[in-house]
Design an enzyme around this catalytic site. Structure first.
Site, mmCIF file in Angstrom:
data_model
loop_
_atom_site.group_PDB
_atom_site.id
_atom_site.type_symbol
_atom_site.label_atom_id
_atom_site.label_comp_id
_atom_site.label_asym_id
_atom_site.label_seq_id
_atom_site.Cartn_x
_atom_site.Cartn_y
_atom_site.Cartn_z
ATOM 1 N NE ARG A 225 -3.378 -0.141 2.915
ATOM 2 C CZ ARG A 225 -3.912 -0.018 4.130
ATOM 3 N NH1 ARG A 225 -3.776 -1.013 5.007
ATOM 4 N NH2 ARG A 225 -4.551 1.081 4.470
ATOM 5 C CB CYS A 286 -1.523 4.846 8.831
ATOM 6 S SG CYS A 286 -2.792 5.555 9.909
ATOM 7 N NE ARG A 287 -8.579 3.881 4.048
ATOM 8 C CZ ARG A 287 -9.363 3.019 3.427
ATOM 9 N NH1 ARG A 287 -8.844 1.927 2.915
ATOM 10 N NH2 ARG A 287 -10.661 3.228 3.323
ATOM 11 C CE LYS A 288 -9.581 3.280 9.097
ATOM 12 N NZ LYS A 288 -10.925 2.717 8.816
ATOM 13 N N GLY A 289 -4.958 7.601 10.296
ATOM 14 C CA GLY A 289 -4.523 7.975 11.632
ATOM 15 C C GLY A 289 -4.721 6.915 12.684
ATOM 16 C CB VAL A 290 -6.274 3.655 12.782
ATOM 17 C CG1 VAL A 290 -6.395 2.443 13.713
ATOM 18 C CG2 VAL A 290 -7.591 4.421 12.776
ATOM 19 C CB THR A 291 -1.952 1.242 11.553
ATOM 20 O OG1 THR A 291 -1.747 1.929 10.313
ATOM 21 C CG2 THR A 291 -3.147 0.312 11.430
ATOM 22 C CB SER A 313 -3.297 9.433 7.654
ATOM 23 O OG SER A 313 -2.558 9.420 8.865
#
Length: 335
Positions: A225, A286-291, A313
């Site tokens: 990704r 990351c993609r949305k601030g989670v991982t 992100s």
């Protein structure tokens, strides 16, 4: 060189070499030791707790205003139902933290922080005050997925006494600790949230950083990704790729095969291998601030508590940033 010497709540901590070799004068050695012990207490002690520690706390009846447990599980729509699973089986005394309810619902982006008032009202309704030690966990098969995000959310809103259950709910079950289907109904409490702006970054700040390079930038998504060779899951109109200049450290690599956080020594070696300097400012994305919050947690365990999260992100960046700041092999792969 360092050597593991202290253990608190299932953690291994590091003792500076100087303390073991005893080469300093007595006064200096005492100061070094006090600083090291202060770091252990303030920086590392509350980062993780073990299932054994939590089980003993549950058995001793310590859950209440002083200690709250939150199931913060979230799964992609159409896969698992986090609330349903909570109602069927959870840690005794745990409440369900619905991250879909505790976010900025007006934002066009995926998982943006709520307002100070919104966060305070939500966690207050779960019986959490500013004096509560909060333990968060999720039921992901990796051992931990959303728990570090909620750990970071408490911290960014000024609450330091928050821990992640090391190994998550899957290891709680494997170790045979008690579970219940009885939902928790804590007495509401008053929580005051104060946003710590040093722990999160906006689109504008990350864009400015491309020129100033004041912060290192690390992306926690999978290599495919990040490179743009694999699609973003469950995404429409979102190509994979990364922000120009970002280094890739997949969050799964911070966890053991059994779902526990890797040792401090291993985590530090991972940062070093990627030439990420933990003595310098760092933004995680990351993609949305989670991982990305897994990067913040890993760095925290290495003694760096000030990693900032780019909240919007890649999802925000893809939709807002100039094309030349987006790096991806995706379009090259399309027929």
């Amino acid at each position: 060189m360092v050597q593991a010497s202290w253990g608190v709540a299932g953690l291994r901590f590091e003792q500076p070499t100087s303390l073991r070799l005893g080469r300093e004068p007595g006064r200096q050695r005492g100061r070094v030791k006090r600083r090291a012990e202060t770091m252990v207490h303030q920086v590392l002690y509350r980062a993780l707790v073990s299932s054994k520690w939590l089980a003993e706390s549950v058995r001793a009846g310590k859950l209440g205003l002083g200690l709250r447990v939150l199931d913060v599980s979230w799964y992609s729509p159409g896969t698992r139902d986090a609330r349903k699973e909570y109602l069927e089986c959870h840690v005794p005394g745990a409440s369900f933290f619905d991250i879909e309810e505790c976010k900025d619902k007006s934002s066009p982006y995926e998982m943006m922080l709520p307002t100070e008032e919104g966060f305070a009202d939500y966690v207050g309704s779960l019986g959490i005050s500013n004096d509560t030690h909060v333990v968060v966990y999720d039921g992901d098969h990796l051992g931990s997925y959303y728990a570090p995000r909620v750990w970071w959310m408490f911290r960014v809103f000024g609450h330091r006494t928050v821990s992640v259950l090391n190994g998550g709910f899957q290891n709680w079950l494997k170790e045979g600790h008690p579970v219940t289907s009885e939902p928790s109904h804590p007495e509401p409490a008053v929580f005051k949230a104060t946003l710590d702006r040093s722990l999160f970054k906006t689109y504008e700040q990350v864009l400015e950083n491309l020129e100033s390079k004041r912060f290192q930038l690390v992306d926690s998504r999978s290599k495919g990704r990040y490179l743009g060779t694999e699609p973003e899951p469950d995404a429409i109109g979102l190509d994979p790729g990364h922000i120009r200049g970002a280094v890739n450290m997949p969050f799964m690599d911070f966890l053991t095969e059994d779902g526990f956080e890797k040792s401090t020594e291993m985590l530090r070696a991972m940062f070093e291998a990627k030439k990420v300097d933990l003595t310098k400012p760092l933004i995680a994305t990351c993609r949305k601030g989670v991982t990305a919050c897994h990067i913040a947690l890993a760095a925290y365990l290495c003694g760096k508590p000030d990693v900032a999260i780019y909240d919007g992100s890649w999802f925000e960046w893809f939709h807002r940033a100039p094309p030349e700041t987006r790096v991806s092999q995706w379009k090259d792969r399309k027929p």
